[in-house]
Design an enzyme around this catalytic site. Structure first.
Site, PDB file in Angstrom:
ATOM      1  N   GLY A 147       0.826  -1.207   0.000  1.00  9.14           N
ATOM      2  CA  GLY A 147       0.000   0.000   0.000  1.00  9.14           C
ATOM      3  C   GLY A 147       0.855   1.250   0.000  1.00  9.14           C
ATOM      4  CB  SER A 148      -0.012   4.671   1.056  1.00 15.04           C
ATOM      5  OG  SER A 148      -1.162   4.748   0.247  1.00 15.04           O
TER       6      SER A 148
END
Length: 634
Positions: free
Chosen positions: A290-291
């Site tokens: 993810g981020s």
């Protein structure tokens, strides 16, 4: 009178007798001189038996030499079958104490051997069972002292420490990886018996074994206790599928703390399933990051000079189309016009699609490889995963876009922590390690030491400096605000990754994570926290992980004695935030002239003069607005 023929026969017999006597004498001399020791050993073996006596296994210590794993005295059960008078009665009594089937014990009692160890039923018995067996006072039954592994802090650090089997062998964790150092050699008690197995009235002989070496870890127990506490709180509050935390020193590669949930108690490891015992999640788990992976993409872009994060602009309309697939921003309607610093701060997916385009697949994936993704870090623990990257020939526009914002690839937590450590330490990729040295417990001599190992330099110093500022900006103004600590420069990046199952993304099932560094200007610790499928919370990492991480960061600050830093980026305040203000230097000024500068404080005076002699707290200190400020007048 003997005939001449008879005399000759007697003479031959005499000569033969003399020759035979000489042969016998020589044989006796040969046996006495050359074969005595060997024959003595054979004779001894025919009526002596060696009982293995376990020497003490090496201890495991934390970085400050505090004992984490030691040994407790226990005992194992042995029997001399020929000395047991009523085997059935003995069987009933022993099986009752050992909580096992009588037939299992009876098999031991009836073996045609001089001495039999009751294994596994009678191995390393508890104090209570030892006392009960002693009270039986049965001839032919005795207990032999042994060491039992003792994990002082129970479940704490369980996956890192591992556990030891019945044969004194390490089966996981440090116990397994460093088993050749920790393991002791067996000594023996020589037990003498006749050919029927009856014990002879001869004193037993003891042969001592060699004790194992001690192993000192890089673990800081103050930080370790902090992550254990917070992970327990996470389990209680959010009921996640899994959770983990990992802390590393970015300057050396030393692991300062590591833990995950579910965990286990090594003192009673047999009560747990193998999927709990053998999965050290910070090094084993692989999942879409993810981020938090955006840190890598942004670093590559800055280092390649394909963007200026302060000057270059990007307009986020809320989504972007790549190869017919619409990639949306988490914020409905988008963020509008923003700098790339704000793209990073706002964790804007369309902005990172643009970064991926500017880099191109060759450049982006070359940095992933340089930072060690797709390969094991080589940490000195077993069971490490390596993650999965796209084969470059299969990377097209969509794969490039998703990789840039952390989707479609899988990584391990230890890979992420190592990569971010390299980004903030000036660009040096290090080999992570968890053991500092091996120590001879008898002499205190260091047998072997482990040190910082630089694998390669990846980015420029200026890039590292820019990324430290960008990470601090996220905590001051972006999704990491809940981790902001007044007076301490904290950097970080949140991540919310949707989980996959059978090639499809699960609905409402996320891994929420937070990567943080402290202090951001010269990091001493990199913390990674991940919570797998938390319940009873908004599906945003900024609400779930950052408050937990902040509490751990406060403990890291205390444990590493990190001082307050100047130059902290002011926080964008929210409605529930406390506003801090800096005390101005008004010492030596007239009170009437200084009052305007002190309007943010509640003033309390000592003295009756008109000039300020001193103030408390001292000038330059940041304290909450409307706090009491003591003024000493001349």
């Amino acid at each position: 009178m003997f005939s001449r023929k008879s005399n000759l026969r007697m003479k031959y017999l005499l000569i033969l007798f003399i020759i035979l006597s000489i042969i016998i004498l020589l044989k006796v001399l040969y046996i006495e001189i050359f074969k005595n020791n060997m024959l003595s050993r054979k004779a001894s073996l025919s009526w002596s038996k060696d009982l293995p006596v376990e020497s003490e296994r090496g201890k495991i210590l934390d970085r400050n030499y505090n004992e984490l794993v030691t040994n407790k005295i226990s005992a194992s059960l042995y029997v001399v079958p020929n000395e047991l008078k009523n085997k059935k009665d003995v069987c009933i009594k022993l099986s009752s104490i050992l909580n096992c089937e009588c037939k299992d014990i009876y098999n031991h009692l009836t073996k045609n051997v001089a001495i039999e160890k009751i294994f596994p039923e009678g191995v390393k018995l508890s104090k209570e069972k030892i006392e009960k067996i002693n009270k039986l006072n049965i001839k032919g039954i005795f207990l032999l002292s042994e060491n039992k592994r003792y994990y002082k802090y129970g479940k704490t650090l369980s996956h890192v420490l591992g556990y030891v089997g019945d044969y004194n062998q390490g089966l996981s964790g440090i116990e397994s990886y460093y088993d050749k150092y920790l393991r002791s050699s067996y000594g023996a008690v020589k037990y003498y018996a006749d050919r029927d197995g009856n014990k002879l009235n001869i004193s037993d002989d003891l042969v001592n074994g060699k004790e194992g070496f001690d192993v000192r870890l890089t673990i800081n127990m103050d930080i370790q206790k902090s992550i254990e506490r917070e992970l327990d709180n996470v389990v209680y509050k959010f009921d996640p599928d899994k959770a983990l935390a990992l802390v590393m020193n970015p300057e050396t590669g030393e692991i300062l703390a590591m833990s995950s949930r579910p965990n286990f108690n090594p003192n009673n490891y047999k009560k747990y399933k193998s999927n709990v015992l053998n999965r050290n999640l910070p090094i084993f788990s692989t999942y879409e990051p993810g981020s938090t992976q955006k840190i890598i993409s942004m670093t590559a872009a800055v280092n390649e000079n394909v963007l200026d994060i302060d000057k270059d602009r990007f307009y986020d309309s809320g989504s972007v189309k790549v190869s017919g697939v619409r990639i949306g921003c988490w914020k409905s309607g988008g963020h509008g016009d923003q700098s790339f610093m704000e793209v990073f701060q706002n964790s804007c997916n369309p902005g990172f699609v643009e970064i991926g385009k500017r880099l191109g697949k060759d450049k982006l994936f070359s940095y992933l490889y340089k930072f060690g993704f797709g390969t094991k870090t080589g940490i000195d623990l077993e069971g490490e995963g390596k993650g999965i990257l796209f084969d470059l020939k299969n990377v097209h526009d969509l794969e490039l876009a998703t990789t840039a914002f952390g989707q479609g690839i899988s990584v391990t937590p230890i890979q992420q922590v190592r990569a971010v450590s390299a980004i903030v330490n000036g660009g040096y990729l290090l080999k992570p390690y968890i053991v500092k040295d091996i120590i001879d417990s008898k002499t205190g001599t260091v047998v072997k030491s482990f040190h910082k190992k630089v694998l390669r330099k990846i980015i420029k110093d200026e890039t590292s400096k820019t990324m430290r500022r960008a990470l601090e900006n996220v905590v001051a103004k972006g999704g990491g605000k809940a981790a902001y600590i007044e007076g301490y420069r904290v950097g970080g990046k949140t991540g919310t990754a949707q989980k996959q199952e059978n090639g499809k993304y699960l609905v409402g099932n996320y891994i929420m994570s937070f990567m943080s560094v402290v202090p951001a200007n010269k990091p001493k610790a990199v913390l990674y926290l991940a919570i797998d499928n938390p319940k009873h919370t908004p599906k945003l990492s900024s609400y779930t992980t950052t408050p937990v991480a902040r509490r751990i960061l406060l403990d890291i600050i205390d444990a590493l004695e990190i001082k307050k830093q100047k130059g902290q980026i002011p926080k964008d305040l929210e409605w529930n935030d406390t506003e801090y203000v800096t005390i101005p230097n008004v010492i030596g000024k007239k009170l009437k002239d200084a009052k305007n500068k002190l309007k943010d404080f509640t003033l309390v005076y000592s003295g009756s003069g008109k000039k300020i002699e001193d103030i408390s707290p001292k000038p330059g200190t940041r304290i909450p607005k409307d706090s009491t400020l003591r003024i000493l007048l001349n």
